[in-house]
Design a protein around this motif. Structure first.
Motif, PDB file in Angstrom:
ATOM      1  N   MET A   1       0.973  15.961  15.173  1.00  0.00           N
ATOM      2  CA  MET A   1       1.399  14.519  14.148  1.00  0.00           C
ATOM      3  C   MET A   1       0.644  13.389  14.244  1.00  0.00           C
ATOM      4  O   MET A   1       0.345  12.955  15.302  1.00  0.00           O
ATOM      5  N   ASP A   2       0.102  12.821  13.187  1.00  0.00           N
ATOM      6  CA  ASP A   2      -0.657  11.623  13.269  1.00  0.00           C
ATOM      7  C   ASP A   2       0.392  10.545  12.847  1.00  0.00           C
ATOM      8  O   ASP A   2       1.119  10.532  11.870  1.00  0.00           O
ATOM      9  N   VAL A   3       0.721   9.950  13.905  1.00  0.00           N
ATOM     10  CA  VAL A   3       1.582   8.851  13.915  1.00  0.00           C
ATOM     11  C   VAL A   3       1.387   7.695  13.026  1.00  0.00           C
ATOM     12  O   VAL A   3       2.456   7.283  12.130  1.00  0.00           O
ATOM     13  N   LEU A   4       0.196   7.184  12.890  1.00  0.00           N
ATOM     14  CA  LEU A   4      -0.135   6.291  12.014  1.00  0.00           C
ATOM     15  C   LEU A   4       0.228   6.686  10.430  1.00  0.00           C
ATOM     16  O   LEU A   4       0.915   6.049   9.478  1.00  0.00           O
ATOM     17  N   ALA A   5      -0.373   7.894  10.175  1.00  0.00           N
ATOM     18  CA  ALA A   5      -0.205   8.328   8.753  1.00  0.00           C
ATOM     19  C   ALA A   5       1.451   8.593   8.438  1.00  0.00           C
ATOM     20  O   ALA A   5       1.959   8.406   7.284  1.00  0.00           O
ATOM     21  N   ASP A   6       2.278   9.111   9.324  1.00  0.00           N
ATOM     22  CA  ASP A   6       3.552   9.198   9.251  1.00  0.00           C
ATOM     23  C   ASP A   6       4.380   8.030   9.198  1.00  0.00           C
ATOM     24  O   ASP A   6       5.132   7.864   8.357  1.00  0.00           O
ATOM     25  N   VAL A   7       4.086   6.997   9.707  1.00  0.00           N
ATOM     26  CA  VAL A   7       4.588   5.591   9.588  1.00  0.00           C
ATOM     27  C   VAL A   7       4.354   5.025   8.308  1.00  0.00           C
ATOM     28  O   VAL A   7       5.256   4.558   7.444  1.00  0.00           O
ATOM     29  N   LEU A   8       3.056   5.173   7.903  1.00  0.00           N
ATOM     30  CA  LEU A   8       2.570   4.614   6.551  1.00  0.00           C
ATOM     31  C   LEU A   8       3.510   5.441   5.560  1.00  0.00           C
ATOM     32  O   LEU A   8       4.040   4.705   4.446  1.00  0.00           O
ATOM     33  N   ALA A   9       3.551   6.600   5.655  1.00  0.00           N
ATOM     34  CA  ALA A   9       4.427   7.494   4.597  1.00  0.00           C
ATOM     35  C   ALA A   9       5.897   7.070   4.726  1.00  0.00           C
ATOM     36  O   ALA A   9       6.320   7.305   3.594  1.00  0.00           O
ATOM     37  N   ALA A  10       6.552   6.651   5.579  1.00  0.00           N
ATOM     38  CA  ALA A  10       7.847   6.474   5.622  1.00  0.00           C
ATOM     39  C   ALA A  10       8.134   5.108   4.793  1.00  0.00           C
ATOM     40  O   ALA A  10       9.150   4.845   4.461  1.00  0.00           O
ATOM     41  N   MET A  11       6.927   4.188   5.034  1.00  0.00           N
ATOM     42  CA  MET A  11       7.106   2.973   4.600  1.00  0.00           C
ATOM     43  C   MET A  11       6.885   2.633   2.992  1.00  0.00           C
ATOM     44  O   MET A  11       7.425   1.827   2.396  1.00  0.00           O
ATOM     45  N   ARG A  12       6.309   3.612   2.459  1.00  0.00           N
ATOM     46  CA  ARG A  12       5.852   3.609   1.074  1.00  0.00           C
ATOM     47  C   ARG A  12       6.867   3.767   0.300  1.00  0.00           C
ATOM     48  O   ARG A  12       7.581   4.717   0.353  1.00  0.00           O
ATOM     49  N   THR A  13       6.909   2.986  -0.909  1.00  0.00           N
ATOM     50  CA  THR A  13       7.849   3.160  -1.669  1.00  0.00           C
ATOM     51  C   THR A  13       7.164   3.437  -3.269  1.00  0.00           C
ATOM     52  O   THR A  13       7.844   3.398  -4.091  1.00  0.00           O
ATOM     53  N   GLY A  14       6.018   3.489  -3.305  1.00  0.00           N
ATOM     54  CA  GLY A  14       5.172   3.922  -4.522  1.00  0.00           C
ATOM     55  C   GLY A  14       3.811   3.702  -4.064  1.00  0.00           C
ATOM     56  O   GLY A  14       3.341   3.325  -3.044  1.00  0.00           O
ATOM     57  N   GLY A  15       3.101   3.854  -5.249  1.00  0.00           N
ATOM     58  CA  GLY A  15       1.510   3.684  -5.356  1.00  0.00           C
ATOM     59  C   GLY A  15       1.240   2.153  -4.974  1.00  0.00           C
ATOM     60  O   GLY A  15       2.035   1.399  -5.682  1.00  0.00           O
ATOM     61  N   SER A  16      -0.298   2.050  -4.826  1.00  0.00           N
ATOM     62  CA  SER A  16      -0.650   0.895  -4.639  1.00  0.00           C
ATOM     63  C   SER A  16      -0.904   0.146  -5.973  1.00  0.00           C
ATOM     64  O   SER A  16      -1.253   1.182  -6.930  1.00  0.00           O
ATOM     65  N   VAL A  17      -1.041  -0.934  -6.239  1.00  0.00           N
ATOM     66  CA  VAL A  17      -1.434  -1.620  -7.620  1.00  0.00           C
ATOM     67  C   VAL A  17      -2.810  -2.450  -7.177  1.00  0.00           C
ATOM     68  O   VAL A  17      -2.733  -3.268  -6.064  1.00  0.00           O
ATOM     69  N   SER A  18      -3.768  -2.439  -8.085  1.00  0.00           N
ATOM     70  CA  SER A  18      -4.869  -3.356  -7.924  1.00  0.00           C
ATOM     71  C   SER A  18      -5.734  -3.691  -9.189  1.00  0.00           C
ATOM     72  O   SER A  18      -5.349  -3.350 -10.312  1.00  0.00           O
ATOM     73  N   ALA A  19      -6.523  -4.507  -9.022  1.00  0.00           N
ATOM     74  CA  ALA A  19      -7.236  -5.078 -10.020  1.00  0.00           C
ATOM     75  C   ALA A  19      -8.748  -5.630  -9.716  1.00  0.00           C
ATOM     76  O   ALA A  19      -8.753  -6.293  -8.619  1.00  0.00           O
ATOM     77  N   ARG A  20      -9.719  -5.471 -10.379  1.00  0.00           N
ATOM     78  CA  ARG A  20     -11.060  -5.959 -10.269  1.00  0.00           C
ATOM     79  C   ARG A  20     -11.069  -7.236 -10.753  1.00  0.00           C
ATOM     80  O   ARG A  20     -10.781  -7.606 -11.933  1.00  0.00           O
ATOM     81  N   ALA A  21     -11.346  -8.490 -10.139  1.00  0.00           N
ATOM     82  CA  ALA A  21     -11.718  -9.547 -10.481  1.00  0.00           C
ATOM     83  C   ALA A  21     -12.947 -10.082 -10.661  1.00  0.00           C
ATOM     84  O   ALA A  21     -13.641 -10.155  -9.378  1.00  0.00           O
ATOM     85  N   GLU A  22     -13.694 -10.657 -11.535  1.00  0.00           N
ATOM     86  CA  GLU A  22     -15.016 -11.208 -11.509  1.00  0.00           C
ATOM     87  C   GLU A  22     -15.002 -12.512 -12.131  1.00  0.00           C
ATOM     88  O   GLU A  22     -14.486 -12.764 -13.158  1.00  0.00           O
ATOM     89  N   MET A  23     -15.484 -13.584 -11.238  1.00  0.00           N
ATOM     90  CA  MET A  23     -15.473 -14.899 -11.668  1.00  0.00           C
ATOM     91  C   MET A  23     -16.751 -15.493 -11.370  1.00  0.00           C
ATOM     92  O   MET A  23     -17.425 -15.140 -10.395  1.00  0.00           O
ATOM     93  N   ARG A  24     -16.910 -16.435 -12.184  1.00  0.00           N
ATOM     94  CA  ARG A  24     -17.865 -17.542 -11.807  1.00  0.00           C
ATOM     95  C   ARG A  24     -17.290 -18.848 -11.786  1.00  0.00           C
ATOM     96  O   ARG A  24     -16.651 -19.149 -12.372  1.00  0.00           O
TER      97      ARG A  24
END
Length: 321
Positions: free
Chosen positions: A1-24
């Motif tokens: 059993m991968d402890v790190l992966a198991d811990v993250l699976a237990a804590m996840r409540t949904g998918g990640s959200v992200s956005a690409r930001a390009e600024m000058r």
């Protein structure tokens, strides 16, 4: 059993959200506090992390602003508690609310563009949806702001892939980018753990031959009737030596951690599945519903049935089997 992966699976409540930001430049972005953990990847250019004064913690006490942090290409930031913060080309500049748009409602990532006469910066900004109700001690061991400079081993490879996928709209990108963003979190935690030099704590526990194997055993078979002697044998240590070593690294005794993890699994099953209480009890090592309910109430302060009614559907649905 991968402890790190198991811990993250237990804590996840949904998918990640992200956005690409390009600024000058000139530009400055203000990010409100969010559930879970916020993250940023500097794909191109440079910027500053700004953490202004504001209420922090359950007591609402104001925490002084940290010194602005300079960020370079390839740098990755993880804000463990999703605290309010800002990113800017100049730490003294004004901040405007981060409000990305989406090309289509179903698009997996958002986008933001700010035009100006100055240098260009490209960021990937987002958040991982993680439960705050029962934070694993591994996550609590992280610094509030984890800064991993660019060229950090395998993590650098993921950020390079993300940059390449976000720069060009190629077939498959909408599936690749979210998968890479999700994969980045364990890479961040692995990079943090590998860089720690302290003789105790979860970073040391995961890599310790004896304690690491015991943790793997607990996560692989949480319902098993483990004894301290059994867990010590996983790493070839006597009962007393193992118990002392486990407690020193993990911060709790082997059986206390076993109970904590069992109740974490139970809470997730009650929240995210329709499994009967008897099934949940057996899945976490209890032969009777009564014994399970007593242990659960001691841990959560409420009965399993009531907990289910109050929290049902708040996480990522999982099958009952």
């Amino acid at each position: 059993m991968d402890v790190l992966a198991d811990v993250l699976a237990a804590m996840r409540t949904g998918g990640s959200v992200s956005a690409r930001a390009e600024m000058r430049a000139p530009w400055g972005l203000r990010f409100p506090a969010t559930e879970g953990a916020a993250f940023h990847v500097v794909l191109r250019g440079t910027c500053w992390l700004v953490t202004p004064n504001g209420p922090e913690g359950a007591e609402g006490a104001a925490r002084p602003a940290a010194e602005p942090l300079a960020l370079a290409p390839g740098d990755v930031l993880l804000l463990r508690d999703g605290r309010a913060h800002g990113l800017a080309h100049d730490p003294a500049g004004a901040l405007t609310k981060f409000a990305p748009a989406r090309q289509e409602p179903s698009a997996p990532i958002g986008h933001l563009e700010i035009d100006g006469p100055g240098p260009r910066a490209v960021l990937l900004c987002g958040a991982y949806q993680l439960s705050r109700s029962r934070v694993h001690p591994l996550m609590r061991a992280l610094p509030e702001i984890l800064h991993l400079p660019g060229r950090h081993g395998a993590l650098h490879s993921i950020t390079e892939l993300l940059g390449a996928e976000l720069d060009e709209r190629r077939p498959g990108r909408d599936g690749i980018v979210p998968a890479l963003v999700d994969a980045m979190l364990p890479y961040v935690l692995r990079a943090w753990a590998s860089g720690r030099q302290e003789p105790a704590g979860w970073a040391a526990a995961l890599t310790d031959p004896a304690v690491g194997r015991a943790l793997e055993a607990i996560h692989a078979e949480p319902a098993r009737t483990w004894t301290v002697e059994d867990l010590g044998a996983c790493g070839g240590l006597s009962r007393s030596v193992f118990a002392q070593r486990f407690t020193a690294l993990v911060g709790s005794s082997p059986l206390a951690y076993l109970t904590w993890w069992r109740m974490t699994i139970a809470g997730r099953l009650l929240r995210d599945s329709d499994a009967p209480l008897g099934t949940v009890a057996r899945r976490v090592g209890y032969r009777s519903e009564f014994a399970f309910a007593k242990a659960f109430k001691r841990e959560y302060g409420t009965a399993p049935g009531r907990y289910r009614r109050e929290h049902a559907g708040r996480g990522t649905p999982r099958p009952a089997t």
